[in-house]
Design a protein around this motif. Structure first.
Motif, short mmCIF file in Angstrom:
data_model
loop_
_atom_site.label_atom_id
_atom_site.label_comp_id
_atom_site.label_asym_id
_atom_site.label_seq_id
_atom_site.Cartn_x
_atom_site.Cartn_y
_atom_site.Cartn_z
N LYS A 157 -0.83 -9.00 2.57
CA LYS A 157 0.53 -8.96 3.11
C LYS A 157 0.49 -8.36 4.51
N ALA A 158 1.36 -8.89 5.38
CA ALA A 158 1.45 -8.39 6.76
C ALA A 158 2.54 -7.33 6.84
N VAL A 159 2.24 -6.23 7.55
CA VAL A 159 3.18 -5.11 7.66
C VAL A 159 3.23 -4.65 9.11
N VAL A 160 4.45 -4.47 9.63
CA VAL A 160 4.61 -3.92 10.97
C VAL A 160 4.46 -2.40 10.89
N TRP A 161 3.44 -1.87 11.58
CA TRP A 161 3.23 -0.42 11.57
C TRP A 161 2.42 -0.03 12.80
N ASP A 162 2.86 0.99 13.49
CA ASP A 162 2.15 1.52 14.65
C ASP A 162 1.01 2.41 14.13
N ALA A 163 -0.23 2.05 14.48
CA ALA A 163 -1.39 2.77 13.93
C ALA A 163 -1.42 4.24 14.37
N LEU A 164 -0.69 4.58 15.43
CA LEU A 164 -0.66 5.98 15.88
C LEU A 164 0.29 6.84 15.05
N VAL A 165 1.13 6.21 14.26
CA VAL A 165 2.12 6.94 13.45
C VAL A 165 1.55 7.16 12.04
N PRO A 166 1.38 8.41 11.62
CA PRO A 166 0.83 8.67 10.28
C PRO A 166 1.71 8.10 9.18
N ASP A 167 1.06 7.52 8.17
CA ASP A 167 1.75 6.99 6.99
C ASP A 167 1.39 7.88 5.81
N GLU A 168 2.29 8.81 5.50
CA GLU A 168 1.99 9.78 4.45
C GLU A 168 1.79 9.11 3.09
N ASP A 169 2.49 7.99 2.87
CA ASP A 169 2.36 7.30 1.58
C ASP A 169 0.98 6.67 1.39
N ALA A 170 0.26 6.47 2.51
CA ALA A 170 -1.05 5.82 2.41
C ALA A 170 -2.21 6.82 2.35
N ARG A 171 -1.90 8.09 2.49
CA ARG A 171 -2.96 9.10 2.55
C ARG A 171 -3.85 9.06 1.30
N GLU A 172 -5.16 8.91 1.53
CA GLU A 172 -6.18 8.89 0.46
C GLU A 172 -5.94 7.80 -0.58
N LYS A 173 -5.31 6.69 -0.18
CA LYS A 173 -5.02 5.61 -1.12
C LYS A 173 -5.99 4.42 -0.99
N ALA A 174 -6.58 4.24 0.18
CA ALA A 174 -7.33 3.00 0.46
C ALA A 174 -8.80 3.12 0.07
N ASP A 175 -9.29 2.10 -0.60
CA ASP A 175 -10.73 2.01 -0.86
C ASP A 175 -11.48 1.73 0.44
N ILE A 176 -10.86 0.92 1.32
CA ILE A 176 -11.46 0.56 2.60
C ILE A 176 -10.37 0.58 3.67
N VAL A 177 -10.68 1.17 4.81
CA VAL A 177 -9.83 1.06 6.00
C VAL A 177 -10.63 0.36 7.09
N ILE A 178 -10.04 -0.70 7.63
CA ILE A 178 -10.65 -1.41 8.75
C ILE A 178 -9.94 -1.00 10.03
N ALA A 179 -10.68 -0.45 10.97
CA ALA A 179 -10.12 -0.04 12.26
C ALA A 179 -10.85 -0.80 13.37
N ASP A 180 -10.44 -2.05 13.55
CA ASP A 180 -10.96 -2.86 14.66
C ASP A 180 -9.96 -2.69 15.79
N LEU A 181 -10.27 -1.80 16.73
CA LEU A 181 -9.25 -1.24 17.61
C LEU A 181 -9.20 -1.88 18.99
N PRO A 182 -8.06 -1.73 19.68
CA PRO A 182 -7.97 -2.20 21.07
C PRO A 182 -9.10 -1.60 21.90
N CYS A 183 -9.72 -2.43 22.74
CA CYS A 183 -10.89 -1.98 23.49
C CYS A 183 -10.96 -2.72 24.82
N SER A 184 -12.00 -2.42 25.59
CA SER A 184 -12.15 -3.03 26.91
C SER A 184 -12.54 -4.51 26.85
N GLY A 185 -13.03 -4.97 25.69
CA GLY A 185 -13.31 -6.39 25.51
C GLY A 185 -14.50 -6.92 26.30
N LEU A 186 -15.40 -6.04 26.75
CA LEU A 186 -16.51 -6.50 27.58
C LEU A 186 -17.49 -7.40 26.84
#
Length: 446
Positions: free
Chosen positions: A307-336
């Motif tokens: 499912k797709a969810v609108v959420w700013d990754a800089l804003v903590p989500d207290e409901d998600a704390r210690e809930k995920a088996d896996i977190v993928i953080a493919d983050l904004p970068c310089s793209g070189l």
């Protein structure tokens, strides 16, 4: 250019408009070019191929082209009318790198286009500069690799310092090479054999990867949306290096996964596919525009466990704390690492921007690591080859949070058995590896 003689000028006019949008208004070339190709989808395949090649080629060689124009023109590029500057740039690219187009035709079409765009007074200038470059092109010599490969000097120097002269040149040269489109097979939707048969029936050339059976390199097709496999949701455009994220994340059936910067959703869909319809992948991104891209791909693939969810990754989500088996953080970068696909990156990136991006990555990571349950997995990845954003941030993660690198030795097969895998990370380098540049690091929450 075969067919209607007016097509040549019309195609060049389309290229000129794209270049003006990218170089003068700061738009992203891949977006503007894709929009143009969709708008002019009625054109012959050869016409669309010409538009693509001249647009991308002009941008790939832009620094070199400007150097040449400035050598033979009394008026330097930064003093020219923007339209004339871009018209000369695209014409010089054709003169230098497109043997099938006679130089005389390039010059004539450029003059006609200048007149059509109401620059009749400059047609003699355009003609003179281009014909001089045509006469002198055999004697052109570039006195630095940076100029030969059209890479900003500061960027080339950085690669030389980090990777040595030989690798720096291989990286720079690779960005000018033709590259296939990588796609991943949605094996929960179709058998691999059926996908290969469908591609073959439409005349698509396919190269397979031993280390990633679900990933194919395809070329020779007209446009992606015209492929039966794509329409049916059997394949998803995704670079091979990006697909390694799903392999190294190693999800188990029933896992709950959060992908914090997921658009357009390739990695999320891969993880959903690997879980065979079980579990849930929450594909998050910053805006409705971005999550709409995810939803479009989800709908086409038919995956139900995402499912797709609108959420700013800089804003903590207290409901998600210690809930995920896996977190993928493919983050904004310089793209070189993806300059070969998006050549405008090399002209827009600066060291200051890279430092800002490195800080942004740390800010996001300091929030999202908390979503990983004890014993769970965090994957941090980027599409750059900048050690500050990559190894630097990976080491910062393990030094500041209860995260330990996962030994990845042997997980990518014999072809990619890099020593760094033992320390939980791998840096793919274009020209050295057969892919885009990409960094992956994997951690376990202690």
């Amino acid at each position: 250019m075969a067919g209607n003689p007016d097509r040549g000028m019309e195609n060049r006019g389309i290229v000129l408009d794209i270049l003006s949008e990218v170089l003068d208004k700061g738009s992203f070339v891949h977006l503007v070019l894709n929009q143009a190709l969709q708008k002019y989808q009625y054109l012959d395949k050869s016409d669309r191929a010409f538009i693509t090649r001249v647009t991308e080629g002009t941008l790939e060689y832009l620094l070199q082209i400007d150097h040449i124009i400035n050598k033979y023109s009394r008026t330097k590029t930064d003093k020219m009318k923007p339209l004339i500057r871009n018209l000369l740039r695209m014409s010089v690219y054709q003169i230098l790198y497109m043997d099938r187009v006679p130089d005389s035709a390039v010059c004539n079409e450029a003059v006609k286009l200048a007149v059509k765009r109401r620059f009749t007074g400059l047609k003699g200038f355009v003609n003179g500069v281009l014909r001089t470059i045509s006469r002198e092109k055999a004697s052109l010599v570039f006195d630095s690799p940076s100029l030969a490969y059209s890479i900003p000097q500061w960027m080339y120097d950085m690669w030389e310092k980090e990777y040595g002269s030989a690798k720096a040149e291989m990286i720079a040269a690779s960005f000018l090479e033709d590259r296939p489109t990588w796609v991943r097979c949605n094996l929960s939707r179709a058998l691999r054999e059926a996908i290969l048969k469908s591609l073959d029936s439409q005349g698509v050339m396919v190269k397979e990867l031993d280390c990633l059976p679900s990933v194919l390199a395809i070329s020779g097709y007209d446009y992606m949306e015209g492929l039966e496999c794509f329409q049916n949701g059997w394949i998803q455009v995704q670079d091979a290096t990006s697909a390694f994220v799903g392999e190294l994340a190693d999800p188990k059936e029933g896992d709950y996964i959060i992908d914090v910067c997921a658009a357009p959703g390739g990695k999320s869909l891969h993880l959903a596919d690997k879980m065979k319809g079980t579990g849930m992948v929450e594909a998050r991104d910053l805006s409705y525009q971005k999550t709409a891209l995810i939803e479009e791909n989800v709908a086409r693939s038919g995956a139900a466990n995402i499912k797709a969810v609108v959420w700013d990754a800089l804003v903590p989500d207290e409901d998600a704390r210690e809930k995920a088996d896996i977190v993928i953080a493919d983050l904004p970068c310089s793209g070189l690492g993806i300059i070969g696909k998006k050549p405008d990156i090399k002209y827009n990136m600066t060291m200051d921007k890279m430092r800002e991006l490195s800080r942004l990555q740390r800010d996001i990571l300091s929030v999202v690591w908390q979503y990983v349950k004890p014993g769970g997995t965090l994957v941090y990845s980027t599409c750059t080859i900048d050690p500050m954003e990559n190894e630097g941030n990976a080491m910062w993660l393990s030094e500041n949070f209860p995260l330990e690198p996962v030994d990845l030795s042997g997980r990518l097969g014999e072809d990619f058995d890099e020593p760094s895998l033992k320390d939980g990370r791998i840096q793919f380098l274009p020209g050295i590896h057969p892919f885009d540049g990409f960094f992956i690091s994997v951690f376990r929450r202690v």
